[in-house]
Motif scaffolding. Sequence first.
Motif, short mmCIF file in Angstrom:
data_model
loop_
_atom_site.label_atom_id
_atom_site.label_comp_id
_atom_site.label_asym_id
_atom_site.label_seq_id
_atom_site.Cartn_x
_atom_site.Cartn_y
_atom_site.Cartn_z
N ILE A 104 0.03 -14.83 -11.64
CA ILE A 104 0.28 -15.18 -13.04
C ILE A 104 1.71 -14.85 -13.46
N ALA A 105 2.39 -13.96 -12.75
CA ALA A 105 3.77 -13.61 -13.10
C ALA A 105 4.74 -14.73 -12.76
N SER A 106 4.53 -15.39 -11.62
CA SER A 106 5.45 -16.45 -11.19
C SER A 106 4.86 -17.85 -11.30
N GLY A 107 3.52 -17.93 -11.37
CA GLY A 107 2.86 -19.23 -11.41
C GLY A 107 2.66 -19.85 -10.03
N VAL A 108 3.05 -19.14 -8.98
CA VAL A 108 2.95 -19.66 -7.62
C VAL A 108 1.53 -19.46 -7.09
N GLU A 109 1.04 -20.48 -6.37
CA GLU A 109 -0.27 -20.39 -5.74
C GLU A 109 -0.13 -20.24 -4.24
N GLY A 110 -1.14 -19.61 -3.65
CA GLY A 110 -1.16 -19.43 -2.20
C GLY A 110 -2.43 -18.72 -1.79
N GLU A 111 -2.49 -18.30 -0.53
CA GLU A 111 -3.66 -17.61 0.01
C GLU A 111 -3.42 -16.10 -0.01
N LEU A 112 -4.39 -15.37 -0.56
CA LEU A 112 -4.29 -13.91 -0.58
C LEU A 112 -4.54 -13.38 0.82
N MET A 113 -3.51 -12.82 1.42
CA MET A 113 -3.58 -12.36 2.81
C MET A 113 -4.00 -10.90 2.93
N ALA A 114 -3.57 -10.07 1.99
CA ALA A 114 -3.89 -8.64 2.06
C ALA A 114 -3.62 -7.99 0.72
N VAL A 115 -4.33 -6.90 0.49
CA VAL A 115 -4.03 -6.00 -0.63
C VAL A 115 -3.79 -4.64 0.00
N VAL A 116 -2.66 -4.05 -0.36
CA VAL A 116 -2.23 -2.81 0.28
C VAL A 116 -1.89 -1.77 -0.77
N ASN A 117 -2.39 -0.57 -0.60
CA ASN A 117 -1.98 0.57 -1.41
C ASN A 117 -0.77 1.16 -0.70
N GLU A 118 0.40 1.02 -1.31
CA GLU A 118 1.64 1.31 -0.60
C GLU A 118 2.50 2.31 -1.35
N ASN A 119 3.11 3.21 -0.60
CA ASN A 119 4.06 4.16 -1.17
C ASN A 119 5.41 3.45 -1.29
N VAL A 120 5.83 3.18 -2.53
CA VAL A 120 7.07 2.43 -2.76
C VAL A 120 8.22 3.33 -3.19
N SER A 121 8.06 4.60 -3.04
CA SER A 121 9.07 5.57 -3.46
C SER A 121 10.33 5.46 -2.62
N THR A 122 11.46 5.60 -3.28
CA THR A 122 12.75 5.68 -2.57
C THR A 122 13.30 7.10 -2.67
N THR A 123 12.50 8.00 -3.26
CA THR A 123 12.88 9.40 -3.37
C THR A 123 11.84 10.23 -2.65
N GLY A 124 11.91 11.53 -2.77
CA GLY A 124 10.94 12.41 -2.14
C GLY A 124 9.59 12.44 -2.84
N ILE A 125 9.53 11.93 -4.04
CA ILE A 125 8.28 11.93 -4.82
C ILE A 125 7.52 10.64 -4.53
N GLU A 126 6.28 10.77 -4.07
CA GLU A 126 5.48 9.59 -3.73
C GLU A 126 5.12 8.79 -4.97
N ARG A 127 5.15 7.47 -4.83
CA ARG A 127 4.73 6.55 -5.90
C ARG A 127 3.92 5.44 -5.24
N TRP A 128 2.60 5.47 -5.46
CA TRP A 128 1.68 4.54 -4.82
C TRP A 128 1.33 3.41 -5.77
N VAL A 129 1.37 2.18 -5.27
CA VAL A 129 0.98 1.00 -6.05
C VAL A 129 0.15 0.08 -5.16
N GLU A 130 -0.72 -0.70 -5.78
CA GLU A 130 -1.48 -1.70 -5.05
C GLU A 130 -0.74 -3.02 -5.13
#
Length: 71
Positions: A20-46
């Motif tokens: 819904i953010a971009s309006g692009v359609e496609g096939e959902l390949m995976a959902v990942v809980n990922e640590n996206v931190s660029t510092t020493g403090i963990e930041r997890w997002v799905e």
Amino acid sequence: MSEQYEYVPHRLLRKRVRDIASGVEGELMAVVNENVSTTGIERWVELAYIRGASGREFTTAVGNVQPAAGQ
């Protein structure tokens, strides 16, 4: 930073979805809980990995994923 992630089950895996953010359609390949931190403090997002018509995958927040029209 070490690469850290885990796969998350989702009801729309391998189905046609719309970002819904971009309006692009496609096939959902995976959902990942990922640590996206660029510092020493963990930041997890799905993140949802969607494969568009071009064959390239892109990510978006899981909250932005909905079934494509006609699904």
